[in-house]
Design a protein around this motif. Structure first.
Motif, short mmCIF file in Angstrom:
data_model
loop_
_atom_site.label_atom_id
_atom_site.label_comp_id
_atom_site.label_asym_id
_atom_site.label_seq_id
_atom_site.Cartn_x
_atom_site.Cartn_y
_atom_site.Cartn_z
N ALA A 152 -19.82 -34.40 -21.76
CA ALA A 152 -20.07 -33.61 -20.56
C ALA A 152 -18.95 -33.82 -19.55
CB ALA A 152 -21.42 -33.99 -19.95
N ARG A 153 -18.47 -35.04 -19.43
CA ARG A 153 -17.39 -35.35 -18.49
C ARG A 153 -16.12 -34.58 -18.83
NH1 ARG A 153 -15.40 -41.48 -17.81
NH2 ARG A 153 -15.05 -41.15 -20.04
N ARG A 154 -15.82 -34.45 -20.12
CA ARG A 154 -14.60 -33.73 -20.53
C ARG A 154 -14.68 -32.23 -20.29
NH1 ARG A 154 -15.10 -37.31 -24.53
NH2 ARG A 154 -15.99 -35.80 -25.97
N LEU A 155 -15.87 -31.68 -20.17
CA LEU A 155 -16.03 -30.23 -20.00
C LEU A 155 -15.86 -29.75 -18.56
CD1 LEU A 155 -19.09 -29.67 -22.36
CD2 LEU A 155 -16.71 -28.97 -22.77
N VAL A 156 -15.82 -30.68 -17.61
CA VAL A 156 -15.75 -30.30 -16.20
C VAL A 156 -14.48 -30.87 -15.56
CG1 VAL A 156 -18.26 -30.08 -15.99
CG2 VAL A 156 -17.18 -32.28 -15.46
N ASP A 157 -14.19 -30.42 -14.34
CA ASP A 157 -12.99 -30.88 -13.65
C ASP A 157 -13.21 -32.18 -12.88
OD1 ASP A 157 -11.48 -28.62 -14.49
OD2 ASP A 157 -12.46 -27.43 -12.93
N GLU A 158 -14.41 -32.35 -12.35
CA GLU A 158 -14.74 -33.56 -11.61
C GLU A 158 -16.09 -34.08 -12.10
OE1 GLU A 158 -14.62 -32.68 -7.41
OE2 GLU A 158 -12.65 -31.73 -7.60
N PHE A 159 -16.19 -35.40 -12.24
CA PHE A 159 -17.40 -36.04 -12.76
C PHE A 159 -17.58 -37.36 -12.02
CE2 PHE A 159 -19.73 -38.82 -15.61
CZ PHE A 159 -20.62 -37.99 -16.28
N GLU A 160 -18.66 -37.49 -11.30
CA GLU A 160 -18.97 -38.73 -10.58
C GLU A 160 -20.35 -39.20 -11.01
OE1 GLU A 160 -18.78 -37.93 -6.40
OE2 GLU A 160 -16.87 -36.86 -6.60
N ILE A 161 -20.47 -40.50 -11.20
CA ILE A 161 -21.78 -41.04 -11.59
C ILE A 161 -22.09 -42.27 -10.77
CG2 ILE A 161 -20.78 -42.35 -13.52
CD1 ILE A 161 -23.45 -41.72 -15.05
N ASP A 162 -23.32 -42.35 -10.31
CA ASP A 162 -23.82 -43.49 -9.57
C ASP A 162 -25.12 -43.91 -10.25
OD1 ASP A 162 -24.45 -45.46 -7.72
OD2 ASP A 162 -25.17 -44.05 -6.21
N THR A 163 -25.11 -45.06 -10.88
CA THR A 163 -26.28 -45.50 -11.63
C THR A 163 -26.29 -47.02 -11.71
OG1 THR A 163 -27.54 -45.20 -13.68
CG2 THR A 163 -25.13 -45.43 -13.91
N GLY A 164 -27.40 -47.53 -12.11
CA GLY A 164 -27.54 -48.95 -12.36
C GLY A 164 -28.93 -49.21 -12.88
N ALA A 165 -29.07 -50.27 -13.63
CA ALA A 165 -30.37 -50.60 -14.20
C ALA A 165 -31.41 -50.70 -13.09
CB ALA A 165 -30.28 -51.91 -14.97
N GLY A 166 -32.49 -49.94 -13.26
CA GLY A 166 -33.61 -50.00 -12.32
C GLY A 166 -33.46 -49.18 -11.06
N ARG A 167 -32.38 -48.38 -10.92
CA ARG A 167 -32.23 -47.61 -9.68
C ARG A 167 -31.92 -46.14 -9.88
NH1 ARG A 167 -26.95 -47.09 -7.73
NH2 ARG A 167 -25.41 -48.30 -8.87
N GLY A 168 -32.19 -45.64 -11.06
CA GLY A 168 -31.99 -44.21 -11.28
C GLY A 168 -30.53 -43.85 -11.46
N THR A 169 -30.29 -42.55 -11.57
CA THR A 169 -28.94 -42.05 -11.84
C THR A 169 -28.70 -40.80 -11.02
OG1 THR A 169 -29.06 -42.91 -14.10
CG2 THR A 169 -27.40 -41.20 -13.67
N ARG A 170 -27.48 -40.68 -10.50
CA ARG A 170 -27.03 -39.45 -9.84
C ARG A 170 -25.67 -39.11 -10.42
NH1 ARG A 170 -27.99 -36.16 -5.40
NH2 ARG A 170 -26.12 -35.19 -4.52
N ILE A 171 -25.57 -37.91 -11.00
CA ILE A 171 -24.32 -37.43 -11.57
C ILE A 171 -23.96 -36.12 -10.87
CG2 ILE A 171 -23.15 -36.59 -13.65
CD1 ILE A 171 -25.05 -38.38 -15.29
N THR A 172 -22.73 -36.06 -10.38
CA THR A 172 -22.25 -34.85 -9.72
C THR A 172 -21.05 -34.33 -10.50
OG1 THR A 172 -22.97 -35.72 -7.58
CG2 THR A 172 -21.41 -33.86 -7.56
N ILE A 173 -21.12 -33.05 -10.89
CA ILE A 173 -20.01 -32.43 -11.62
C ILE A 173 -19.52 -31.20 -10.85
CG2 ILE A 173 -20.75 -33.26 -13.89
CD1 ILE A 173 -21.91 -30.45 -14.44
N THR A 174 -18.23 -30.92 -11.00
CA THR A 174 -17.64 -29.74 -10.37
C THR A 174 -16.72 -29.06 -11.36
OG1 THR A 174 -17.66 -30.88 -8.23
CG2 THR A 174 -16.29 -28.90 -8.40
N LYS A 175 -16.79 -27.74 -11.40
CA LYS A 175 -15.86 -26.93 -12.19
C LYS A 175 -15.24 -25.93 -11.24
CE LYS A 175 -14.28 -25.84 -16.34
NZ LYS A 175 -13.40 -26.78 -17.01
N TRP A 176 -13.90 -25.89 -11.20
CA TRP A 176 -13.16 -25.01 -10.29
C TRP A 176 -12.69 -23.77 -11.02
CZ3 TRP A 176 -13.40 -26.04 -5.32
CH2 TRP A 176 -13.62 -27.38 -4.91
N ALA A 177 -12.73 -22.64 -10.31
CA ALA A 177 -12.16 -21.40 -10.84
C ALA A 177 -10.65 -21.57 -10.88
CB ALA A 177 -12.55 -20.21 -9.96
N ARG A 178 -10.04 -21.08 -11.93
CA ARG A 178 -8.58 -21.15 -12.07
C ARG A 178 -7.95 -20.11 -11.17
NH1 ARG A 178 -9.34 -25.72 -13.59
NH2 ARG A 178 -10.45 -26.00 -15.52
#
Length: 141
Positions: free
Chosen positions: A113-139
């Motif tokens: 999934a990370r390779r398919l987008v232009d920006e990939f951010e992840i915030d996670t840790g055991a016991g505290r859930g996960t937040r993933i933000t992805i961005t794809k820019w128009a060329r």
């Protein structure tokens, strides 16, 4: 008005079922078309979003996706934030390793999934859930 979603503000989809994963895919496709992503980039973004929405449901126990337009001043894009209050990812390096899967998804895993987008951010840790933000820019044309 066409009766479609109001794209002036981010759209939130609660993910609690397979039908919600489909709704995320459809909304992402709509927004990707609106910002004039190429067909290839639309497909990449929808594929990544589908994988991450499914992960939110299966591994996070459900959560949400916020889909919106972004504008850098030079170009437009689509930003999607997935979040859940699940167990989190205890070994992020392993989860991002190519070929790693714990089963049930599209087989892309987080690394794919990370390779398919232009920006990939992840915030996670055991016991505290996960937040993933992805961005794809128009060329730029």
């Amino acid at each position: 008005m066409t009766g479609g979603p109001d794209l002036s503000a981010p759209q939130v989809v609660t993910i609690t079922s397979d039908a919600d994963v489909v709704r995320v895919r459809q909304l992402v496709r709509t927004v990707a078309v609106a910002v004039k992503l190429s067909l290839v980039d639309q497909t990449k973004l929808v594929t990544a979003a589908s994988e991450l929405a499914r992960n939110t449901l299966v591994y996070g126990g459900g959560g949400g996706a916020e889909v919106g337009l972004v504008d850098s001043g030079r170009r437009k894009g689509v930003r999607i934030a997935f979040s859940d209050d699940g167990p989190g990812i205890s070994d992020l390096d392993l989860a991002l390793t190519d070929g790693y899967t714990s089963g049930g998804g599209l087989g892309l895993g987080l690394g794919g999934a990370r390779r398919l987008v232009d920006e990939f951010e992840i915030d996670t840790g055991a016991g505290r859930g996960t937040r993933i933000t992805i961005t794809k820019w128009a060329r730029s044309v």
